[in-house]
Design a protein around this motif. Sequence first.
Motif, PDB file in Angstrom:
ATOM      1  N   PHE A  65       0.824  -1.132   0.089  1.00 20.40           N
ATOM      2  CA  PHE A  65       0.117  -0.014  -0.154  1.00 20.40           C
ATOM      3  C   PHE A  65       1.022   1.124  -0.122  1.00 20.40           C
ATOM      4  N   TYR A  66       0.318   2.334  -0.359  1.00 18.70           N
ATOM      5  CA  TYR A  66       1.161   3.699  -0.317  1.00 18.70           C
ATOM      6  C   TYR A  66       0.491   4.684   0.561  1.00 18.70           C
ATOM      7  N   THR A  67       1.464   5.701   1.093  1.00 24.54           N
ATOM      8  CA  THR A  67       0.864   6.613   1.874  1.00 24.54           C
ATOM      9  C   THR A  67       1.915   7.649   2.134  1.00 24.54           C
ATOM     10  N   ASN A  68       1.649   8.708   2.746  1.00 25.24           N
ATOM     11  CA  ASN A  68       2.621   9.815   3.188  1.00 25.24           C
ATOM     12  C   ASN A  68       3.334   9.294   4.481  1.00 25.24           C
ATOM     13  N   PHE A  69       4.603   9.345   4.262  1.00 23.05           N
ATOM     14  CA  PHE A  69       5.648   8.756   5.343  1.00 23.05           C
ATOM     15  C   PHE A  69       5.609   9.706   6.800  1.00 23.05           C
ATOM     16  N   GLY A  70       4.975  10.829   6.688  1.00 24.62           N
ATOM     17  CA  GLY A  70       4.874  11.648   7.708  1.00 24.62           C
ATOM     18  C   GLY A  70       3.500  11.535   8.518  1.00 24.62           C
ATOM     19  N   SER A  71       2.599  10.443   7.840  1.00 22.00           N
ATOM     20  CA  SER A  71       1.271  10.506   8.608  1.00 22.00           C
ATOM     21  C   SER A  71       1.405   9.800   9.922  1.00 22.00           C
ATOM     22  N   HIS A  72       0.123   9.404  10.521  1.00 24.91           N
ATOM     23  CA  HIS A  72       0.098   8.927  11.844  1.00 24.91           C
ATOM     24  C   HIS A  72       0.592   7.252  11.499  1.00 24.91           C
ATOM     25  N   LYS A  73       0.304   6.796  10.408  1.00 19.72           N
ATOM     26  CA  LYS A  73       0.788   5.444  10.140  1.00 19.72           C
ATOM     27  C   LYS A  73       2.272   5.261   9.881  1.00 19.72           C
ATOM     28  N   GLY A  74       2.632   6.390   9.339  1.00 21.65           N
ATOM     29  CA  GLY A  74       4.009   6.223   8.801  1.00 21.65           C
ATOM     30  C   GLY A  74       4.845   6.414   9.937  1.00 21.65           C
ATOM     31  N   HIS A  75       4.498   7.255  10.922  1.00 20.53           N
ATOM     32  CA  HIS A  75       5.189   7.490  12.287  1.00 20.53           C
ATOM     33  C   HIS A  75       5.262   6.228  13.132  1.00 20.53           C
ATOM     34  N   ASP A  76       3.921   5.482  13.003  1.00 16.50           N
ATOM     35  CA  ASP A  76       4.159   4.281  13.712  1.00 16.50           C
ATOM     36  C   ASP A  76       5.022   3.179  13.074  1.00 16.50           C
ATOM     37  N   LEU A  77       4.975   3.209  11.803  1.00 12.36           N
ATOM     38  CA  LEU A  77       5.753   1.964  11.170  1.00 12.36           C
ATOM     39  C   LEU A  77       7.420   2.280  11.107  1.00 12.36           C
ATOM     40  N   ALA A  78       7.494   3.825  11.544  1.00 11.79           N
ATOM     41  CA  ALA A  78       8.983   4.132  11.752  1.00 11.79           C
ATOM     42  C   ALA A  78       9.625   3.476  13.103  1.00 11.79           C
ATOM     43  N   VAL A  79       8.685   3.345  14.025  1.00  9.58           N
ATOM     44  CA  VAL A  79       9.344   3.001  15.228  1.00  9.58           C
ATOM     45  C   VAL A  79       8.860   1.556  15.699  1.00  9.58           C
ATOM     46  N   ASN A  80       7.757   0.904  14.768  1.00  8.12           N
ATOM     47  CA  ASN A  80       7.448  -0.289  15.095  1.00  8.12           C
ATOM     48  C   ASN A  80       6.686  -1.082  13.902  1.00  8.12           C
ATOM     49  N   PRO A  81       7.868  -1.217  13.145  1.00 11.54           N
ATOM     50  CA  PRO A  81       7.560  -1.673  11.614  1.00 11.54           C
ATOM     51  C   PRO A  81       6.939  -3.206  11.377  1.00 11.54           C
ATOM     52  N   GLN A  82       5.789  -3.094  11.784  1.00  8.60           N
ATOM     53  CA  GLN A  82       4.787  -4.442  11.802  1.00  8.60           C
ATOM     54  C   GLN A  82       3.254  -4.078  11.731  1.00  8.60           C
ATOM     55  N   ALA A  83       2.424  -4.761  11.052  1.00  8.23           N
ATOM     56  CA  ALA A  83       1.043  -4.547  10.987  1.00  8.23           C
ATOM     57  C   ALA A  83       0.134  -5.604  10.663  1.00  8.23           C
ATOM     58  N   GLU A  84      -1.023  -5.315  11.041  1.00  8.93           N
ATOM     59  CA  GLU A  84      -1.869  -6.357  10.545  1.00  8.93           C
ATOM     60  C   GLU A  84      -3.046  -5.603   9.681  1.00  8.93           C
ATOM     61  N   LEU A  85      -3.450  -6.373   8.695  1.00  8.83           N
ATOM     62  CA  LEU A  85      -4.332  -5.999   7.364  1.00  8.83           C
ATOM     63  C   LEU A  85      -5.570  -6.751   7.681  1.00  8.83           C
ATOM     64  N   LEU A  86      -6.766  -6.167   7.508  1.00  7.93           N
ATOM     65  CA  LEU A  86      -8.057  -6.866   7.564  1.00  7.93           C
ATOM     66  C   LEU A  86      -8.781  -6.488   6.111  1.00  7.93           C
ATOM     67  N   PHE A  87      -9.344  -7.569   5.257  1.00  6.51           N
ATOM     68  CA  PHE A  87     -10.231  -7.316   4.275  1.00  6.51           C
ATOM     69  C   PHE A  87     -11.587  -7.795   4.810  1.00  6.51           C
ATOM     70  N   HIS A  88     -12.578  -6.839   4.679  1.00 10.92           N
ATOM     71  CA  HIS A  88     -13.847  -7.500   4.927  1.00 10.92           C
ATOM     72  C   HIS A  88     -15.015  -7.414   3.856  1.00 10.92           C
ATOM     73  N   TRP A  89     -15.217  -8.465   3.215  1.00 11.85           N
ATOM     74  CA  TRP A  89     -16.280  -8.688   2.176  1.00 11.85           C
ATOM     75  C   TRP A  89     -17.538  -8.932   2.723  1.00 11.85           C
ATOM     76  N   ALA A  90     -18.509  -8.036   3.028  1.00  8.02           N
ATOM     77  CA  ALA A  90     -19.706  -8.440   3.948  1.00  8.02           C
ATOM     78  C   ALA A  90     -20.777  -9.095   2.915  1.00  8.02           C
ATOM     79  N   GLU A  91     -20.655  -8.973   1.602  1.00  7.25           N
ATOM     80  CA  GLU A  91     -21.609  -9.626   0.721  1.00  7.25           C
ATOM     81  C   GLU A  91     -21.258 -10.857   0.241  1.00  7.25           C
ATOM     82  N   HIS A  92     -20.099 -11.266   0.729  1.00  8.49           N
ATOM     83  CA  HIS A  92     -19.792 -12.627   0.730  1.00  8.49           C
ATOM     84  C   HIS A  92     -19.416 -13.406   1.777  1.00  8.49           C
ATOM     85  N   GLU A  93     -19.967 -12.496   2.920  1.00  8.05           N
ATOM     86  CA  GLU A  93     -19.636 -13.096   4.330  1.00  8.05           C
ATOM     87  C   GLU A  93     -18.417 -13.584   4.493  1.00  8.05           C
ATOM     88  N   ARG A  94     -17.269 -12.795   4.375  1.00  9.44           N
ATOM     89  CA  ARG A  94     -15.980 -13.155   4.386  1.00  9.44           C
ATOM     90  C   ARG A  94     -15.041 -12.331   4.958  1.00  9.44           C
TER      91      ARG A  94
END
Length: 214
Positions: free
Chosen positions: A75-104
């Motif tokens: 994914f792409y973003t501004n390095f100076g954003s809140h998430k950019g600051h988080d990832l600079a000091v704690n470079p790990q993340a979790e992603l969630l995809f929610h497809w309600a129509e497919h109940e997945r």
Amino acid sequence: MTDLTGLRLSYTRAELRRADLHPEPLAQFQVWLQEALDAGLREPYALSLATADQSGRPSVRTVLLRGADERGLTFYTNFGSHKGHDLAVNPQAELLFHWAEHERQVRAYGPVARVPDEEADAYFHARPRESQLAAHASDPQSAPVQDRAALDATFAALHRRFPEGTEVPRPVFWGGYRVTVQEWEFWQGRPSRLHDRFRYARQDDRWQVQRLLP
């Protein structure tokens, strides 16, 4: 306010069995994502991105998936954003995809690193021109702004600075991140809240798959 305690749906669309799963989680994810795209779901490539700062304070927001291959999820973003600051000091993340129509839903966790500059350049210049200018206008992202008029004035000034026919350079403060997924979870809604859940966890060079209690 409406009483929410009695509002619920029963998920009856499909089931997920161990035999249905692809041995490689990326391939399984790509199948589900393609099914969502083919069905015309609205922005099925949108995901919730969870990060945490150095103290452990979590934050979550929606971003768009811009790559999914053997290297990871991008994914792409501004390095100076809140998430950019988080990832600079704690470079790990979790992603969630929610497809309600497919109940997945799909969860993906792993360490995060910036993509190479040449890759970020290529993606930036593939974006619509207005989006390129907006990347410049929103710096520093998440910072307070006086009002909408101030933001619009900045955007208008960027149009004058980079008139039609001139290249908009990628800002040095903007680029991509790639999550090298170490753990995936695939969830299919089922009746009576007895959902199907499977976790792929990386162990050595192989994926171990386990069914989880709902």
